[in-house]
Enzyme design. Structure first.
Site, PDB file in Angstrom:
ATOM      1  N   LYS A 159       0.847  -1.194   0.000  1.00 31.78           N
ATOM      2  CA  LYS A 159       0.000   0.000   0.000  1.00 31.78           C
ATOM      3  C   LYS A 159       0.882   1.245   0.000  1.00 31.78           C
ATOM      4  CE  LYS A 159      -3.915   2.099   2.495  1.00 31.78           C
ATOM      5  NZ  LYS A 159      -4.849   1.973   3.638  1.00 31.78           N
ATOM      6  N   SER A 179      -9.861   2.466   2.889  1.00 30.84           N
ATOM      7  CA  SER A 179      -8.966   3.124   1.958  1.00 30.84           C
ATOM      8  C   SER A 179      -8.057   2.148   1.196  1.00 30.84           C
ATOM      9  CB  SER A 179      -8.080   4.111   2.719  1.00 30.84           C
ATOM     10  OG  SER A 179      -7.238   3.426   3.654  1.00 30.84           O
ATOM     11  N   SER A 238     -10.399   0.226   7.298  1.00 30.94           N
ATOM     12  CA  SER A 238      -9.847   0.274   5.942  1.00 30.94           C
ATOM     13  C   SER A 238      -9.117  -0.977   5.475  1.00 30.94           C
ATOM     14  CB  SER A 238      -8.921   1.484   5.803  1.00 30.94           C
ATOM     15  OG  SER A 238      -9.671   2.674   5.799  1.00 30.94           O
TER      16      SER A 238
END
Length: 493
Positions: free
Chosen positions: A79, A159, A183
């Site tokens: 990420k 997210s 998330s």
């Protein structure tokens, strides 16, 4: 030969170790798949050379008869909230466009030390602020799932939407995520994969771009519970550079996995039956309860009376911390600098932030600055922190009656991109089931439980006691085995 990109972390690790295939073959297969899936916009940066270098190191170690590292031969997605030395790290924001860290985050370094290779940096909601991956400055991530006879692009959750899409679409066997209010868990539920947020402090936050420091926690996202356990073991551990890091040994979660829940009590919180919850979410929850009972657990109803205040408390505390954390982005030291002709220092700050931050980030900074201001600090921020304490106390009392809690992960299946973008409050409600565990710093996991009427994944959430990731993983494994979830998105990209 089997398509190597259909294998998960455990299968790749064991296959490389046993000589069934070479790590380089695995890396090449995933690199090719990443390169062919640009339509999903899951990756912001592709790093095929990093994956190949780690694979070659694994193959060389095996050829030399050395003991292989725990993740030798396993390529993963990272990420883009984790700083990666020499590789662009932007948090999906224009304000950090072009920033290349001269250092490595602790979580990513732990994974490289364990032998993993990096396929690339994954797209996300800007600064991890969002529930649909529509706030990225570099375009929406598209879910690999589609409704039948409908080409409308669906949200992969947020997210960590790049992470969920990459794993679900088979672009990576596993990926890192971060979870501030859900998330990891919500995008895992939306895309039919597993993901666990460990106890706050299990994984170092050093080198991870901050959103809300008292809530942010890294965790793995993978195809099944075992793969999450393997990856979490590599990610976790004490870090002296992080004042909130827990000085504890990392358990061997994979070795202790067991789907036998005899003697365990599973709590069902009555307050999670929210108004307007779709019937199929309730039906899945009841099915999950039946699976827990089948695994040998006793089911008990528990009460978490302050649950209804969790979402408003979170959306005071998280923006307040965000407004403080994001004050460092001023155009002076790194990233974007917007310097209008004849501008002074304050003008540069304003122009840089106006150009660099997206609407959702600006919205949360404004909310956070407001609730921290002199006239409203006690009325909002102090009250929210008191509510947070009460929510944590609710969980403590509930865990006197049970070992883990079982709830839905999200109040719906994935929705179409653009469907909720105009209504921030509707978007925030996606986190209604995940936020309470985040406020209390508890380990929590989403496991796919079934499909809705449109054939889209639905997830079940397990919440555990502090530091009881094992109990959460074991309950997740019990659900996984009984759900038999094997659905995969049909490639359209």
């Amino acid at each position: 030969m089997t398509d190597l990109t259909t294998l998960g972390i455990a299968a790749i690790r064991d296959g490389v170790r046993d000589g069934q295939f070479k790590a380089r073959e695995v890396a090449e297969a995933f690199n090719a798949k990443v390169a062919s899936a640009k339509a999903l916009n899951a990756f912001l940066v592709e790093t095929p050379e990093h994956a190949l270098a780690a694979a070659d190191a694994a193959d060389a170690a095996r050829a030399a008869g050395e003991t292989l590292k725990p993740l030798a031969g396993v390529p993963i997605g990272m990420k883009d909230l984790f700083a990666t030395k020499g590789v662009a790290t932007t948090a999906a924001s224009k304000i950090l466009e072009g920033f290349v860290p001269p250092y490595e985050s602790t979580v990513s370094q732990n994974l490289w030390n364990a032998g993993a290779g990096m396929l690339g940096k994954l797209n996300l909601d800007q600064f991890a602020m969002g529930s649909s991956n529509e706030t990225s400055a570099f375009g929406n991530v598209i879910s690999p799932w589609r409704r039948p006879n409908d080409t409308a692009p669906l949200a992969p959750g947020g997210s960590s939407g790049g992470s969920s899409t990459a794993v679900s679409a088979g672009l990576a066997p596993g990926a890192t995520g971060t979870d501030t209010g859900g998330s990891i868990r919500q995008p895992a539920a939306f895309t039919g994969i597993s993901g666990i947020k460990p106890t706050y402090g299990r994984c170092s936050r050093w080198g991870t771009i901050a959103f809300a420091s008292s809530l942010d926690q890294a965790g793995p996202m993978a195809r099944d519970v075992r793969d999450c356990a393997i990856m979490l073991e590599a990610m976790a551990g004490f870090d002296a550079k992080d004042a909130t890091s827990l000085k504890l040994d990392v358990p061997n979660w994979e070795a202790a996995l067991s789907a036998d829940l005899k003697g365990k009590r599973v709590g069902v919180p009555k307050e999670y039956r929210v108004d307007g919850m779709p019937a199929e979410i309730e039906a899945l929850w009841q099915q999950g309860i039946a699976w827990m009972r089948d695994a040998g657990a006793e089911i008990v109803e528990v009460s978490l009376p302050h649950t209804k205040y969790a979402l408003p408390a979170y959306y005071i505390i998280a923006p307040a911390e965000a407004s403080s954390n994001l004050a460092r982005y001023d155009g002076v030291r790194y990233g974007l600098r917007d310097l209008p002709e004849g501008a002074g220092l304050q003008d540069m700050y304003a122009a840089t932030r106006a150009a660099g931050f997206g609407d959702e980030v600006k919205r949360r900074i404004l909310i956070g600055t407001y609730v921290l201001s002199a006239g409203f600090y006690d009325a909002y921020y102090t009250q929210a922190q008191k509510v947070r304490t009460l929510i944590a106390r609710d969980f403590e009392r509930a865990f006197e009656q049970c070992d883990v809690l079982l709830t839905p992960t999200a109040p719906s299946a994935a929705f179409a991109l653009g469907e909720k973008q105009a209504d921030p409050l509707a978007m925030y409600l996606n986190d209604v089931f995940t936020v309470p565990a985040s406020l209390a710093g508890l380990p929590a996991m989403s496991v796919p439980g079934g499909l809705d009427k449109d054939g889209l994944p639905l997830g079940l959430q397990i919440i555990g006691k502090p530091l009881d990731e094992q109990g959460v993983l074991n309950a997740g494994l019990a659900i996984e085995q009984r759900a038999g979830f094997t659905a995969r998105p049909q490639a359209w990209w």
